[in-house]
Design a protein around this motif. Structure first.
Motif, PDB file in Angstrom:
ATOM      1  N   VAL A  60      42.949  30.736  36.740  1.00  0.00           N
ATOM      2  CA  VAL A  60      43.310  32.118  36.380  1.00  0.00           C
ATOM      3  C   VAL A  60      44.550  32.125  35.489  1.00  0.00           C
ATOM      4  CG1 VAL A  60      44.177  34.315  37.284  1.00  0.00           C
ATOM      5  CG2 VAL A  60      42.227  33.216  38.376  1.00  0.00           C
ATOM      6  N   ILE A  61      45.545  31.321  35.855  1.00  0.00           N
ATOM      7  CA  ILE A  61      46.783  31.270  35.058  1.00  0.00           C
ATOM      8  C   ILE A  61      46.487  30.792  33.636  1.00  0.00           C
ATOM      9  CG2 ILE A  61      48.929  29.957  34.763  1.00  0.00           C
ATOM     10  CD1 ILE A  61      49.297  30.162  37.819  1.00  0.00           C
ATOM     11  N   PHE A  64      44.718  33.478  31.682  1.00  0.00           N
ATOM     12  CA  PHE A  64      45.709  34.522  31.381  1.00  0.00           C
ATOM     13  C   PHE A  64      46.560  34.101  30.174  1.00  0.00           C
ATOM     14  CE2 PHE A  64      50.232  35.543  32.023  1.00  0.00           C
ATOM     15  CZ  PHE A  64      50.214  36.924  31.992  1.00  0.00           C
ATOM     16  N   VAL A  85      40.703  41.051  33.980  1.00  0.00           N
ATOM     17  CA  VAL A  85      41.218  40.294  35.120  1.00  0.00           C
ATOM     18  C   VAL A  85      40.086  39.883  36.066  1.00  0.00           C
ATOM     19  CG1 VAL A  85      42.540  40.588  37.245  1.00  0.00           C
ATOM     20  CG2 VAL A  85      43.569  41.176  35.054  1.00  0.00           C
ATOM     21  N   GLN A  89      38.998  36.064  37.296  1.00  0.00           N
ATOM     22  CA  GLN A  89      38.949  35.647  38.697  1.00  0.00           C
ATOM     23  C   GLN A  89      37.563  35.142  39.096  1.00  0.00           C
ATOM     24  OE1 GLN A  89      40.827  39.171  40.368  1.00  0.00           O
ATOM     25  NE2 GLN A  89      42.557  37.929  41.020  1.00  0.00           N
ATOM     26  N   ASN A 138      48.194  27.036  42.719  1.00  0.00           N
ATOM     27  CA  ASN A 138      48.295  27.079  41.261  1.00  0.00           C
ATOM     28  C   ASN A 138      48.494  25.698  40.634  1.00  0.00           C
ATOM     29  OD1 ASN A 138      51.118  27.870  42.476  1.00  0.00           O
ATOM     30  ND2 ASN A 138      51.466  26.702  40.612  1.00  0.00           N
TER      31      ASN A 138
ATOM     32  N   MET B   1      55.059  26.366  43.504  1.00  0.00           N
ATOM     33  CA  MET B   1      54.452  27.649  43.814  1.00  0.00           C
ATOM     34  C   MET B   1      54.951  28.688  42.823  1.00  0.00           C
ATOM     35  SD  MET B   1      52.436  27.199  46.273  1.00  0.00           S
ATOM     36  CE  MET B   1      52.105  25.767  45.240  1.00  0.00           C
ATOM     37  N   VAL B   2      54.244  28.857  41.743  1.00  0.00           N
ATOM     38  CA  VAL B   2      54.684  29.853  40.759  1.00  0.00           C
ATOM     39  C   VAL B   2      54.011  31.187  41.046  1.00  0.00           C
ATOM     40  CG1 VAL B   2      55.295  28.318  38.886  1.00  0.00           C
ATOM     41  CG2 VAL B   2      52.930  29.025  39.153  1.00  0.00           C
ATOM     42  N   PRO B   4      51.807  34.420  40.663  1.00  0.00           N
ATOM     43  CA  PRO B   4      50.529  34.576  39.963  1.00  0.00           C
ATOM     44  C   PRO B   4      50.660  35.521  38.764  1.00  0.00           C
ATOM     45  CG  PRO B   4      50.518  35.805  42.015  1.00  0.00           C
ATOM     46  CD  PRO B   4      51.800  35.032  41.989  1.00  0.00           C
ATOM     47  N   PRO B   5      49.742  35.425  37.793  1.00  0.00           N
ATOM     48  CA  PRO B   5      49.820  36.264  36.603  1.00  0.00           C
ATOM     49  C   PRO B   5      49.165  37.627  36.787  1.00  0.00           C
ATOM     50  CG  PRO B   5      48.054  34.696  36.351  1.00  0.00           C
ATOM     51  CD  PRO B   5      48.659  34.430  37.694  1.00  0.00           C
ATOM     52  N   ILE B   6      48.897  37.997  38.015  1.00  0.00           N
ATOM     53  CA  ILE B   6      48.270  39.286  38.285  1.00  0.00           C
ATOM     54  C   ILE B   6      49.143  40.007  39.314  1.00  0.00           C
ATOM     55  CG2 ILE B   6      46.231  40.414  39.250  1.00  0.00           C
ATOM     56  CD1 ILE B   6      44.642  37.915  38.261  1.00  0.00           C
TER      57      ILE B   6
END
Lengths: 333, 365
Positions: A60-61, A64, A85, A89, A138, B1-2, B4-6
């Motif tokens: 997802v990152i 994005f 979005v 996902q 992530n 742990m970054v 999230p982009p949402i």
């Protein structure tokens, strides 16, 4: 006969469990992506990553960033433009459910694997990417990613050509030089399949003491374009007689306590795809085995032992499983 | 742990999990801002919200109690640092500082910011900036170390100040690994700042720091030779003594990542918080057992040294996982406090007062 019944067992297992996941259709918008990235999670294209079993938050990152132009690369910037979005996902979730990329057919050279393994620990890669490099949240899965893509990615992070979502990779690669990036990529691409990734039917189907001679069993898969060509790429085919000879030399050396020489013979046979050799090679790095054999002056390395046991298991030697479990227990994982 | 982009939808924000002292209340002020970071509030009550991992600065307008979130500028690179002064918004990206004059008049049609200073390196590690304006009407910002641990070039690991037009650069402090929060003591007029310390030495050492700049231009805070005021670096410490360097005034926990900090100068909170420092601990990223994810309050002695450090808001860390990560703190005119959360892309408001008629939180107010 026996092989036929085993094949039936596998087919039955697939029908019972794995088939629905494999048969799921990708989201409509994802179909063009899979022409390059591979419909089964494994990319066959130069510099294009395999995405099977990739962690969904990481995907997802990246989507994005492609969409916003924060990560630059065509055709990804153009292809991600139109997607909302929800699309990002659902794509990420679909890819996470695909099978992980397969290890290359050659097990890799142990000296290089050992260097890569040491570097991965020295630079704390295992803290975030996990000891088996399956990734977490992530943090991406790296195990058996394409070697060319891994190396390009590491070099781009190091040079700043690729901006991470955050600066973690730029920071951890600051003290790593280019030759080390090459070794890390080789190591990550050649990680053996771990026990969790072996279909359940396979390991229970063969509780035999003597592993089959793999060189005469099912034909090797055709060498794929996956492993980046290296000038030293070993042959993965040796005759059964040659394998026996290598094992014999290795055993004789081991009896004499010459572990270093034994490893060389075992390695040649293991790289050629022999399960027994991989198992014995793993043992020469296994602290428990070394202790029992009275070889206390030989340095073990659980990580390397795990690599070769994993390889042995993948090649059909079920005895590797309890040894892997024993290593895990020792490490308290 | 970054993060999230949402952004998290406002009805899914973790307010119910947060614990505050008695009679303090927390509500959602604004949501839907991916990676909400630094906070600045204008005289007219517009809240500006920066991002670090996205490319946007948001403006949250407040007209007759009706709030609206709008992207003010996009296409920026790591625009973590923002500052407001006399109606001008200053923006610190990775390698440049720019401004938008009369920003309140251009909330819907802001033009590209005008660059005022770009004599800056482009390193990614610790390249993002915190930006603030001092009582001397100069812009203060950091240039972090370009590494986890290394001997930095003379251009790095420091705090600089420049005039509002970008001229007159001076280095005011050195030997600083990374700063992501600064504020001025309201009575002593000294610069206080949080500092994040090196990784991989051990899970429990060294501790992150709260520093005070008592001697601008002279103080060196020890990086990379000395950590937390009393640990010589295992690689670079040889030949140095920690006594050569300015000591921290408080230790804030190993790898806890203290970011935004603010002296409380409002009137709403009880007297014991007057001129105390609220510090947002973003929380550790690589520690096996995570630490931080909270707001602590440092109460000070009259001479500006630290008397005590106590928890203020906890609960962002649940079963070793983040449900939110606090970043920056800003004060509203009425003395209430705003807090940003880059994990959820939201800003919260903290008020003090006896419980309201209903126990419900002011979600959506």
């Amino acid at each position: 006969m026996r092989r036929a019944s085993r094949a039936r067992t596998i087919v039955a297992a697939l029908l019972a469990g794995a088939l629905p996941a494999m048969a799921a259709d990708p989201p409509e918008k994802l179909a063009p992506c899979l022409t390059c990235h591979g419909t089964q999670g494994q990319s066959e294209s130069l510099d294009v990553p395999s995405l099977g079993a990739q962690t969904a938050p990481y995907t997802v990152i990246q989507l994005f960033m492609f969409r916003k132009g924060l990560r630059v690369g065509e055709p990804m910037n153009a292809m991600s433009k139109e997607h909302g979005v929800d699309d990002l996902q659902s794509a990420a979730q679909f890819l996470a459910a695909l099978p992980p990329p397969k290890p290359p057919t050659d097990a890799g050279y142990s000296a290089r694997l050992e260097r890569g393994n040491a570097l991965a620990r020295q630079h704390h890669c295992v803290v975030c990417h996990r000891p088996d490099f399956s990734g977490y949240e992530n943090v991406p899965r790296l195990a058996n990613q394409r070697e060319d893509y891994l190396l390009k990615t590491l070099r781009d992070y190091k040079s700043g050509a690729r901006h991470g979502y955050d600066a973690t990779m730029a920071e951890v690669l600051q003290p790593v030089d280019d030759a080390q990036l090459v070794e890390l990529s080789y190591y990550l691409a050649h990680l053996p399949a771990f026990s969790a990734e072996v279909p359940a039917g396979v390991s229970t189907a063969k509780p035999t003491k003597t592993a089959p001679a793999q060189s005469t069993a099912a034909p090797e898969p055709a060498p794929s374009s996956l492993a980046a060509p290296t000038p030293t790429s070993p042959s993965s085919r040796l005759s059964a007689a040659k394998i026996s000879e290598l094992l014999g030399h290795g055993d004789a050396d081991l009896k004499r306590g010459d572990v270093a020489s034994a490893r060389l013979f075992y390695e040649r046979a293991a790289v050629a795809g022999d399960a027994r050799a991989a198992l014995r090679l793993g043992a020469t790095f296994d602290p428990t085995f070394l202790g029992r054999a009275g070889l206390r002056n030989v340095r073990g390395d659980s990580a390397v032992a795990r690599l070769w046991y994993g390889r042995a298991l993948n090649l059909g030697a079920a005895e590797a499983k309890p040894r892997l479990d024993n290593l895990d227990e020792r490490q308290g994982r | 742990m970054v993060p999230p982009p949402i952004a998290t939808p406002s009805d899914k924000l973790p307010l119910a999990k947060l614990k505050l002292p008695k009679n303090f209340n927390i509500e959602v002020y604004a949501s839907g801002m991916v990676n909400a970071r630094s906070l600045r509030i204008s005289d007219k009550g517009t809240v500006f919200v920066s991002t670090r991992l996205s490319d946007t600065i948001y403006a949250v307008t407040n007209k007759n109690g009706k709030r609206e979130v709008k992207p003010l500028v996009t296409g920026l690179y790591r625009p973590n640092g923002i500052a407001l002064h006399n109606g001008t918004l200053y923006i610190a990206e990775l390698n440049k500082i720019s401004k938008i004059d009369n920003v309140e008049d251009h909330l819907d049609d802001a033009s590209k910011p005008t660059v005022i200073y770009d004599d800056l390196p482009s390193d990614e590690p610790h390249g993002w900036k915190f930006l603030t304006v001092g009582p001397d009407n100069k812009l203060y910002f950091n240039i972090g170390a370009p590494c986890n641990i290394c001997v930095p070039p003379p251009t790095h690991a420091q705090i600089r100040r420049i005039n509002l037009d970008g001229s007159g650069m001076q280095v005011v402090a050195r030997g600083i690994r990374q700063v992501v929060g600064m504020d001025w003591h309201p009575l002593l007029n000294q610069l206080y700042f949080t500092e994040n310390q090196r990784d991989w030495l051990s899970e429990d050492l060294p501790q992150d720091k709260l520093n005070r700049l008592a001697h601008p231009g002279q103080d060196n805070f020890g990086f990379p030779y000395c950590h937390q005021g009393d640990i010589a670096d295992q690689q670079f410490g040889w030949g140095h003594s920690c006594d050569e360097f300015t000591k921290p005034i408080a230790l804030l926990g190993p790898h806890s990542a203290p970011l935004g900090m603010r002296f409380y100068t409002g009137q709403m909170f009880p007297k014991e918080y007057r001129n105390a420092i609220f510090i947002a601990r973003h929380g550790s990223w690589n520690k096996s057992k995570k630490i931080g994810g909270d707001i602590v309050v440092a109460k000070l002695n009259p001479d500006g040294t630290v008397k005590s450090i106590e928890p203020f808001i906890t609960g962002f860390l649940e079963n070793n996982n983040y449900v939110g990560r606090p970043v920056d703190i800003e004060l509203m005119k009425d003395g209430s406090m705003l807090l940003s959360d880059d994990w959820n892309g939201a800003v919260y408001r903290i008020t003090y007062g006896p419980p309201r008629v209903s126990m419900g939180r002011w979600v959506g107010h």
